[in-house]
Each structure stands twice: as structure tokens, then as C-alpha cells.
Motif scaffolding. Structure first.
Motif, PDB file in Angstrom:
ATOM      1  N   ILE A   1      -4.243  -3.114   2.359  1.00 39.26           N
ATOM      2  CA  ILE A   1      -4.417  -2.779   3.783  1.00 39.26           C
ATOM      3  C   ILE A   1      -5.752  -3.271   4.331  1.00 39.26           C
ATOM      4  O   ILE A   1      -5.822  -3.729   5.470  1.00 39.26           O
ATOM      5  CB  ILE A   1      -4.237  -1.261   4.043  1.00 39.26           C
ATOM      6  N   ASP A   2      -6.824  -3.211   3.543  1.00 36.20           N
ATOM      7  CA  ASP A   2      -8.134  -3.651   4.041  1.00 36.20           C
ATOM      8  C   ASP A   2      -8.133  -5.136   4.415  1.00 36.20           C
ATOM      9  O   ASP A   2      -8.646  -5.514   5.458  1.00 36.20           O
ATOM     10  CB  ASP A   2      -9.237  -3.372   3.011  1.00 36.20           C
TER      11      ASP A   2
ATOM     12  N   TYR B   1      -9.613 -18.781   7.738  1.00 36.67           N
ATOM     13  CA  TYR B   1      -9.079 -17.590   7.062  1.00 36.67           C
ATOM     14  C   TYR B   1      -9.549 -17.561   5.613  1.00 36.67           C
ATOM     15  O   TYR B   1     -10.036 -16.558   5.126  1.00 36.67           O
ATOM     16  CB  TYR B   1      -7.547 -17.598   7.055  1.00 36.67           C
ATOM     17  N   LYS B   2      -9.402 -18.702   4.946  1.00 31.04           N
ATOM     18  CA  LYS B   2      -9.751 -18.754   3.529  1.00 31.04           C
ATOM     19  C   LYS B   2     -11.249 -18.611   3.319  1.00 31.04           C
ATOM     20  O   LYS B   2     -11.693 -18.046   2.324  1.00 31.04           O
ATOM     21  CB  LYS B   2      -9.216 -20.043   2.910  1.00 31.04           C
ATOM     22  N   LEU B   3     -12.042 -19.098   4.248  1.00 29.52           N
ATOM     23  CA  LEU B   3     -13.490 -19.015   4.144  1.00 29.52           C
ATOM     24  C   LEU B   3     -14.003 -17.606   4.466  1.00 29.52           C
ATOM     25  O   LEU B   3     -14.858 -17.071   3.771  1.00 29.52           O
ATOM     26  CB  LEU B   3     -14.135 -20.025   5.102  1.00 29.52           C
ATOM     27  N   LEU B   4     -13.474 -17.002   5.519  1.00 31.47           N
ATOM     28  CA  LEU B   4     -13.991 -15.719   5.992  1.00 31.47           C
ATOM     29  C   LEU B   4     -13.406 -14.508   5.266  1.00 31.47           C
ATOM     30  O   LEU B   4     -13.984 -13.432   5.305  1.00 31.47           O
ATOM     31  CB  LEU B   4     -13.716 -15.570   7.493  1.00 31.47           C
ATOM     32  N   LEU B   5     -12.286 -14.675   4.620  1.00 30.08           N
ATOM     33  CA  LEU B   5     -11.647 -13.553   3.947  1.00 30.08           C
ATOM     34  C   LEU B   5     -11.769 -13.678   2.440  1.00 30.08           C
ATOM     35  O   LEU B   5     -11.697 -14.766   1.900  1.00 30.08           O
ATOM     36  CB  LEU B   5     -10.156 -13.507   4.312  1.00 30.08           C
ATOM     37  N   PRO B   6     -11.923 -12.541   1.765  1.00 30.88           N
ATOM     38  CA  PRO B   6     -11.892 -12.613   0.311  1.00 30.88           C
ATOM     39  C   PRO B   6     -10.482 -13.006  -0.115  1.00 30.88           C
ATOM     40  O   PRO B   6      -9.519 -12.773   0.618  1.00 30.88           O
ATOM     41  CB  PRO B   6     -12.210 -11.177  -0.119  1.00 30.88           C
ATOM     42  N   LYS B   7     -10.368 -13.612  -1.269  1.00 23.93           N
ATOM     43  CA  LYS B   7      -9.025 -13.958  -1.759  1.00 23.93           C
ATOM     44  C   LYS B   7      -8.260 -12.642  -1.936  1.00 23.93           C
ATOM     45  O   LYS B   7      -8.709 -11.753  -2.647  1.00 23.93           O
ATOM     46  CB  LYS B   7      -9.114 -14.711  -3.075  1.00 23.93           C
ATOM     47  N   PRO B   8      -7.122 -12.512  -1.262  1.00 27.62           N
ATOM     48  CA  PRO B   8      -6.412 -11.230  -1.323  1.00 27.62           C
ATOM     49  C   PRO B   8      -5.796 -10.983  -2.695  1.00 27.62           C
ATOM     50  O   PRO B   8      -5.403 -11.913  -3.396  1.00 27.62           O
ATOM     51  CB  PRO B   8      -5.319 -11.382  -0.268  1.00 27.62           C
TER      52      PRO B   8
ATOM     53  N   ASN C   1       6.140  -6.879  14.195  1.00 26.91           N
ATOM     54  CA  ASN C   1       6.063  -7.362  12.814  1.00 26.91           C
ATOM     55  C   ASN C   1       5.985  -6.205  11.830  1.00 26.91           C
ATOM     56  O   ASN C   1       5.601  -5.101  12.182  1.00 26.91           O
ATOM     57  CB  ASN C   1       4.817  -8.240  12.616  1.00 26.91           C
ATOM     58  N   TYR C   2       6.346  -6.521  10.582  1.00 23.44           N
ATOM     59  CA  TYR C   2       6.074  -5.597   9.484  1.00 23.44           C
ATOM     60  C   TYR C   2       5.390  -6.366   8.373  1.00 23.44           C
ATOM     61  O   TYR C   2       5.566  -7.579   8.232  1.00 23.44           O
ATOM     62  CB  TYR C   2       7.355  -4.915   8.974  1.00 23.44           C
ATOM     63  N   VAL C   3       4.612  -5.668   7.576  1.00 22.07           N
ATOM     64  CA  VAL C   3       3.996  -6.228   6.377  1.00 22.07           C
ATOM     65  C   VAL C   3       4.149  -5.190   5.278  1.00 22.07           C
ATOM     66  O   VAL C   3       3.977  -3.994   5.527  1.00 22.07           O
ATOM     67  CB  VAL C   3       2.494  -6.551   6.595  1.00 22.07           C
ATOM     68  N   VAL C   4       4.469  -5.655   4.066  1.00 24.55           N
ATOM     69  CA  VAL C   4       4.494  -4.755   2.913  1.00 24.55           C
ATOM     70  C   VAL C   4       3.101  -4.784   2.309  1.00 24.55           C
ATOM     71  O   VAL C   4       2.560  -5.854   2.016  1.00 24.55           O
ATOM     72  CB  VAL C   4       5.547  -5.186   1.868  1.00 24.55           C
ATOM     73  N   ILE C   5       2.517  -3.595   2.158  1.00 25.99           N
ATOM     74  CA  ILE C   5       1.193  -3.488   1.535  1.00 25.99           C
ATOM     75  C   ILE C   5       1.340  -2.781   0.188  1.00 25.99           C
ATOM     76  O   ILE C   5       2.330  -2.099  -0.060  1.00 25.99           O
ATOM     77  CB  ILE C   5       0.185  -2.731   2.429  1.00 25.99           C
ATOM     78  N   HIS C   6       0.341  -2.965  -0.664  1.00 28.84           N
ATOM     79  CA  HIS C   6       0.282  -2.183  -1.907  1.00 28.84           C
ATOM     80  C   HIS C   6      -0.909  -1.242  -1.792  1.00 28.84           C
ATOM     81  O   HIS C   6      -1.983  -1.609  -1.330  1.00 28.84           O
ATOM     82  CB  HIS C   6       0.219  -3.076  -3.154  1.00 28.84           C
ATOM     83  N   ASP C   7      -0.666   0.011  -2.158  1.00 34.10           N
ATOM     84  CA  ASP C   7      -1.690   1.039  -2.037  1.00 34.10           C
ATOM     85  C   ASP C   7      -1.527   2.019  -3.188  1.00 34.10           C
ATOM     86  O   ASP C   7      -0.506   2.712  -3.270  1.00 34.10           O
ATOM     87  CB  ASP C   7      -1.543   1.754  -0.685  1.00 34.10           C
ATOM     88  N   LYS C   8      -2.506   2.044  -4.096  1.00 36.17           N
ATOM     89  CA  LYS C   8      -2.498   2.970  -5.237  1.00 36.17           C
ATOM     90  C   LYS C   8      -1.211   2.869  -6.047  1.00 36.17           C
ATOM     91  O   LYS C   8      -0.580   3.871  -6.392  1.00 36.17           O
ATOM     92  CB  LYS C   8      -2.735   4.403  -4.762  1.00 36.17           C
TER      93      LYS C   8
END
Length: 150
Positions: free
Chosen positions: A55-56, A18-25, A115-122
Motif C-alpha cells: 500500500i505504501d 517512476y523507476k527513479l523516484l520510487l523504491p523497487k516495489p 480502478n482496483y489494485v490488489v495489495i499485499h498486507d501482512k
């Protein structure tokens, strides 16, 4: 003993991937009060601080995560098992991620877990629901939610 070491190694490798394939969120602090008043349900909150993800990155994680590929077995490995496994894996990846498990009513009227996740968008926080059996995101009305575990 040997099997336990293998399983621990697999879990560590998965987290490393996960840490290798994903950019640091880019995580943003979610005000406790925002989550507190969001669900009209019994809310079991286990941590004091939570962070929202974009979200991305969330969609990339869901694409990489193999939970949805597990075999569904009624009353043995079903909706609650999928939801708890996704919760655990994403918490292992980002410990303060604002992710939880919802227990409520499905569109067909039966008990269901997702599941739910809180995202930040704009600059705003939003709740995204995830069907962990398929990785699909969707909306539910507050009335369909009876219990929340965060």
C-alpha cells in the motif's frame, strides 16, 4: 513523425521517473484463483499472472502520477478515460501489477468507472479501489460492480 517521437520520449521519461523516484516495489504473486472468485461480476482477465503491491508504494505512485490532474470533460474525458489511463500507466510501470478497471454504479446510482489494485498486507491480499479522478481510495460493495477488466 516528429510529434510521435516527442510523445514516445515523454512516455519513456515518465516511466524512467517512476523507476527513479520510487523504491523497487516488493511484488508478490497473486494466486489466479484468488482474483477469479473475488468479484461477483463479469470478469475479463487479459493476463495469466498478476502481482500485488504494498500500500505504501501504491500511495506514492498515485501521488506522483498526473492522471488525476487531467481536466474532466463530460462524455469526452470522463471516468472511463481516467480509469483506462491510470490502468495503462501503472501497467507500463509494472507489467504484471494486479490492477484493473471496474465498471459499476456510483454512490449516486449512475454508471461509473474506477480502478482496483490488489495489495499485499501482512501476508494477506486485499482489494483497494481507486477513484482515478482524485487518487482517493475507497470501498464498494460487490453488488455495485457489474464488469471487471484486468
Amino acid at each position: 513523425m516528429y510529434q510521435k517521437k516527442i510523445l514516445r520520449t515523454v512516455g519513456t521519461v515518465e516511466s524512467a521517473l517512476y523507476k527513479l523516484l520510487l523504491p523497487k516495489p516488493e511484488l508478490k504473486d497473486v494466486p489466479y484463483e484468488w482474483i477469479d472468485g473475488h468479484f461477483n461480476a463479469r470478469d475479463i482477465r487479459l493476463d495469466k499472472k498478476y502481482k500485488a503491491i504494498d500500500i505504501d508504494t501504491l500511495l506514492k505512485v498515485l501521488h506522483l502520477d498526473p492522471v488525476s490532474e487531467n481536466l474532466y470533460v463530460s462524455d469526452k474525458y470522463d471516468c472511463d478515460n481516467f480509469a483506462f489511463e491510470l490502468f495503462a500507466k501503472l501497467k507500463k510501470w509494472q507489467g504484471r501489477l494486479a490492477i484493473g478497471i471496474i465498471i459499476g454504479t456510483s454512490a449516486s446510482g449512475t454508471r461509473h468507472a474506477w480502478n482496483y489494485v490488489v495489495i499485499h498486507d501482512k501476508g494477506k491480499f486485499k482489494v483497494i479501489f481507486i477513484e482515478s479522478q482524485t487518487d482517493a481510495t475507497f470501498k464498494r460493495t460487490i453488488e455495485e460492480i457489474t464488469d471487471v477488466i484486468s
